[in-house]
Scaffold this motif. Structure first.
Motif, PDB file in Angstrom:
ATOM      1  N   SER A  68       0.843  -1.295   0.002  1.00  0.00           N
ATOM      2  CA  SER A  68      -0.050   0.019  -0.119  1.00  0.00           C
ATOM      3  C   SER A  68       0.933   1.225   0.016  1.00  0.00           C
ATOM      4  O   SER A  68       0.533   2.295  -0.088  1.00  0.00           O
ATOM      5  N   GLU A  69       2.041   1.176   0.476  1.00  0.00           N
ATOM      6  CA  GLU A  69       2.956   2.239   0.589  1.00  0.00           C
ATOM      7  C   GLU A  69       3.876   2.541  -0.852  1.00  0.00           C
ATOM      8  O   GLU A  69       4.330   3.602  -1.023  1.00  0.00           O
ATOM      9  N   LEU A  70       3.578   1.687  -1.662  1.00  0.00           N
ATOM     10  CA  LEU A  70       4.423   1.501  -3.022  1.00  0.00           C
ATOM     11  C   LEU A  70       4.252   2.840  -3.824  1.00  0.00           C
ATOM     12  O   LEU A  70       5.351   3.612  -4.256  1.00  0.00           O
ATOM     13  N   PRO A  71       3.108   3.216  -3.769  1.00  0.00           N
ATOM     14  CA  PRO A  71       2.851   4.582  -4.827  1.00  0.00           C
ATOM     15  C   PRO A  71       3.549   5.815  -4.100  1.00  0.00           C
ATOM     16  O   PRO A  71       4.113   6.342  -4.714  1.00  0.00           O
ATOM     17  N   ASN A  72       3.328   5.763  -2.868  1.00  0.00           N
ATOM     18  CA  ASN A  72       4.117   6.825  -2.188  1.00  0.00           C
ATOM     19  C   ASN A  72       5.710   6.910  -2.261  1.00  0.00           C
ATOM     20  O   ASN A  72       6.331   7.764  -2.634  1.00  0.00           O
ATOM     21  N   ALA A 109       6.308  -3.332 -12.877  1.00  0.00           N
ATOM     22  CA  ALA A 109       7.454  -3.152 -13.739  1.00  0.00           C
ATOM     23  C   ALA A 109       6.894  -1.884 -14.419  1.00  0.00           C
ATOM     24  O   ALA A 109       7.534  -0.931 -14.830  1.00  0.00           O
ATOM     25  N   ALA A 110       5.471  -1.976 -14.865  1.00  0.00           N
ATOM     26  CA  ALA A 110       4.719  -0.912 -15.575  1.00  0.00           C
ATOM     27  C   ALA A 110       4.798   0.555 -14.718  1.00  0.00           C
ATOM     28  O   ALA A 110       4.619   1.549 -15.283  1.00  0.00           O
ATOM     29  N   ARG A 111       4.822   0.246 -13.206  1.00  0.00           N
ATOM     30  CA  ARG A 111       4.755   1.343 -12.393  1.00  0.00           C
ATOM     31  C   ARG A 111       6.202   1.859 -12.339  1.00  0.00           C
ATOM     32  O   ARG A 111       6.219   3.040 -11.666  1.00  0.00           O
ATOM     33  N   MET A 112       7.294   1.354 -12.695  1.00  0.00           N
ATOM     34  CA  MET A 112       8.612   1.974 -12.812  1.00  0.00           C
ATOM     35  C   MET A 112       9.141   2.077 -14.019  1.00  0.00           C
ATOM     36  O   MET A 112      10.311   1.604 -14.226  1.00  0.00           O
ATOM     37  N   SER A 113       8.364   2.597 -14.628  1.00  0.00           N
ATOM     38  CA  SER A 113       8.938   2.990 -16.025  1.00  0.00           C
ATOM     39  C   SER A 113      10.345   3.553 -16.173  1.00  0.00           C
ATOM     40  O   SER A 113      10.628   4.563 -15.140  1.00  0.00           O
ATOM     41  N   GLY A 114      11.126   3.292 -16.966  1.00  0.00           N
ATOM     42  CA  GLY A 114      12.486   3.736 -17.205  1.00  0.00           C
ATOM     43  C   GLY A 114      13.503   3.150 -16.322  1.00  0.00           C
ATOM     44  O   GLY A 114      14.636   2.967 -16.746  1.00  0.00           O
TER      45      GLY A 114
END
Ligand SMILES: NC(=O)c1ccc[n+]([C@@H]2O[C@H](COP(=O)([O-])OP(=O)(O)OC[C@H]3O[C@@H](n4cnc5c(N)ncnc54)[C@H](OP(=O)(O)O)[C@@H]3O)[C@@H](O)[C@H]2O)c1
Length: 221
Positions: A68-72, A109-114
């Motif tokens: 739950s903290e990953l977006p932050n 992986a898609a949330r960590m683009s680059g």
């Protein structure tokens, strides 16, 4: 190598400890208690700071925060361009969650683009990882690994070795459900594996066969 840790708790702190002991430079980040983080960093001979500093400092970033903290954490980390990521997270927590049929690894992986994404250190409890790191020979414990970039996986395999484990590659992020929760059927999540048994799992997957039963080790824990 320079390793940035985003979330130096039970898993991330353990990885930091193991890699620092192997001679890597660690920078710890993402805590509600900067003083506690500083103390751990000092103990490990590393440093601490905000996530964006850890990312700038490091060649490899370990994300080890509650789901739950990953977006932050990602927002605080900033651009991950050109970095190799090791994601240890499991999808227990609040949305966003992987849609039905998607793996958590592919989703993250898609949330960590680059970044060049890998996932590992996610299948075994923190206590067991701390206790089992550094075993030698046939008793050495497997850390499963997935990712879509072979050279990043080779590098991360070396770090897994340095941390005291042996890496076993299950393939790309879209096809790695075998290393994700829930426990059985069809997943090795939560189970101790050693190299020969892990290779049998990979062979079964390659052949489109069900994975073998959970291995039992008399000389384990
Ligand atoms: N524990 C296990 O056995 C295990 C095993 C395999 C995989 N995993 C996965 O690995 C990831 C990390 O798990 P963990 O057990 O290492 O977690 P943890 O011990 O709770 O560590 C989480 C880290 O995130 C930091 N953090 C910063 N802001 C936070 C906030 N608002 N709420 C909670 N934590 C915050 C914590 O720092 P402060 O506490 O200093 O604020 C801590 O360093 C999870 O995704 C988990 O599913 C866990």
């Amino acid at each position: 190598m320079r390793i940035g840790i985003v979330g130096a708790g039970r898993i991330g702190g353990g990885i930091a400890r193991q890699l620092a002991a192997a001679g890597h430079e660690v920078k710890l980040s993402f805590s509600r208690d900067a003083k506690k983080l500083e103390e751990l960093a000092r103990e490990l001979g590393g440093s601490s700071g905000p996530p964006a500093e850890a990312v700038q400092f490091a060649e490899v970033i370990v994300f080890s925060v509650p789901w739950s903290e990953l977006p932050n954490a990602l927002e605080q980390a900033g651009s991950l361009a050109g970095k190799i990521v090791i994601d240890t997270t499991n999808q227990f927590g609040n949305p966003p969650l992987p849609p039905e049929g998607d793996t958590a690894a592919h989703f993250n992986a898609a949330r960590m683009s680059g970044a060049t994404y890998t996932k590992s250190f996610n299948t075994l409890t923190a206590g067991f990882q701390a206790q089992a790191a550094g075993r030698e020979g046939e008793r050495r414990v497997v850390q499963w690994l997935c990712g879509d970039d072979d050279s990043a996986k080779r590098l991360v395999s070396g770090l897994i070795e340095d941390a005291g484990f042996v890496a076993v590659d299950v393939g790309g992020t879209a096809d790695c459900s075998v290393m994700e929760a829930p426990r059985r059927p069809g997943a090795v999540y939560g189970e101790e594996y050693r190299l020969a048994d892990a290779q049998a799992v990979v062979a079964a997957l390659d052949d489109g066969q069900p994975i073998p039963p959970t291995p039992r080790y008399e000389d384990g824990r």
